[in-house]
Scaffold this motif. Sequence first.
Motif, mmCIF file in Angstrom:
data_model
loop_
_atom_site.group_PDB
_atom_site.id
_atom_site.type_symbol
_atom_site.label_atom_id
_atom_site.label_comp_id
_atom_site.label_asym_id
_atom_site.label_seq_id
_atom_site.Cartn_x
_atom_site.Cartn_y
_atom_site.Cartn_z
ATOM 1 N N ASN A 141 72.123 -32.236 40.927
ATOM 2 C CA ASN A 141 72.053 -30.798 40.675
ATOM 3 C C ASN A 141 73.482 -30.272 40.672
ATOM 4 N N ARG A 145 71.531 -24.971 40.501
ATOM 5 C CA ARG A 145 70.119 -24.591 40.485
ATOM 6 C C ARG A 145 69.707 -24.182 41.901
ATOM 7 N N TYR A 151 62.778 -30.214 41.454
ATOM 8 C CA TYR A 151 63.042 -30.199 40.021
ATOM 9 C C TYR A 151 62.604 -31.509 39.378
ATOM 10 N N ASN A 194 61.066 -28.421 34.799
ATOM 11 C CA ASN A 194 61.776 -27.228 35.268
ATOM 12 C C ASN A 194 63.243 -27.502 35.571
ATOM 13 N N TYR A 195 63.652 -28.760 35.566
ATOM 14 C CA TYR A 195 65.059 -29.118 35.747
ATOM 15 C C TYR A 195 65.912 -28.493 34.648
ATOM 16 N N ASP A 198 66.290 -22.344 32.553
ATOM 17 C CA ASP A 198 67.306 -21.397 33.007
ATOM 18 C C ASP A 198 67.250 -20.175 32.092
ATOM 19 N N TYR A 211 69.572 -25.909 27.784
ATOM 20 C CA TYR A 211 70.030 -25.665 29.156
ATOM 21 C C TYR A 211 71.552 -25.736 29.239
ATOM 22 N N GLN A 215 74.921 -22.991 29.911
ATOM 23 C CA GLN A 215 76.042 -23.159 30.840
ATOM 24 C C GLN A 215 77.372 -22.924 30.113
#
Length: 267
Positions: A141, A145, A151, A194-195, A198, A211, A215
């Motif tokens: 992670n 998160r 996750y 769900n990892y 976002d 995802y 970032q």
Amino acid sequence: MKLYKKNKGLLISVCAISIVALATVGFSTWILGINDPSKDIDNINVEIDTHKDRTCALEVKTTEDKPILKLSENIGKSIDNDANTGFGYQFDEKNPAKFDIKLDYFNFAFPKTNATFDSVAFTTTFTKDGVTGDPNISAKNLFGRPSGTEYKYIEFVTEDITSTNLDSKATLTNVGSYNYYSLNEKILKFKWGNYYTDSYNGKTSNSPASYYQLQLDRINDTYKDTEKLEKQLDVLSKAKTEFEALDNALKGATINLNITLSVTFTD
């Protein structure tokens, strides 16, 4: 006693449990990291088993003997040294992931009298030889998160069938003294877990590519040009590390999908 559905050409032993063929999940090539090396994740077997109560029938058959889930994401970088354009990083999904297992049929039956339908429930577990615990739980992670959440890399999303949604999920045919149901949407669905969920600036991610793009969006909006490059490279490096953790976790793993028909009998 046997139950016969003529227009389907399907013979079901009412007291039998049907074990369908193994389904294979194939991971296609990943393009990862700063130097864009390609990486392959080995196939993951999906073992599908069915269970039922007493004089009920439950039979599921996949369209292919070894259907494949294609988890495809193209993740790379582009660098343009032109002073007018500067540096650019692109995460795209030219080959979207396909998580569906198509079915020839998904049928279940139970007596009309002295029996009340409860559910058809789906349960998935991930196992891997020599590994204690669930290999589908993320090992890294690196992007902050929220803690306290479990996750997962991959999730099974086909809904359980209950007495509330039975009529919308399956079609009823009366066959003698039995209620015979056939699933309307003959697909079993997985998705990214769900990892990779976002949200930022009105956008929501639901896959690795989207995802990690979020970032980068945060970096682009937060830092000045003189600081941006280092932060962008850091995102790419962390993304590569997380992908390697995914690869190591799921390579050689097995997804066990259990389907259970539950009926309450009054006698």
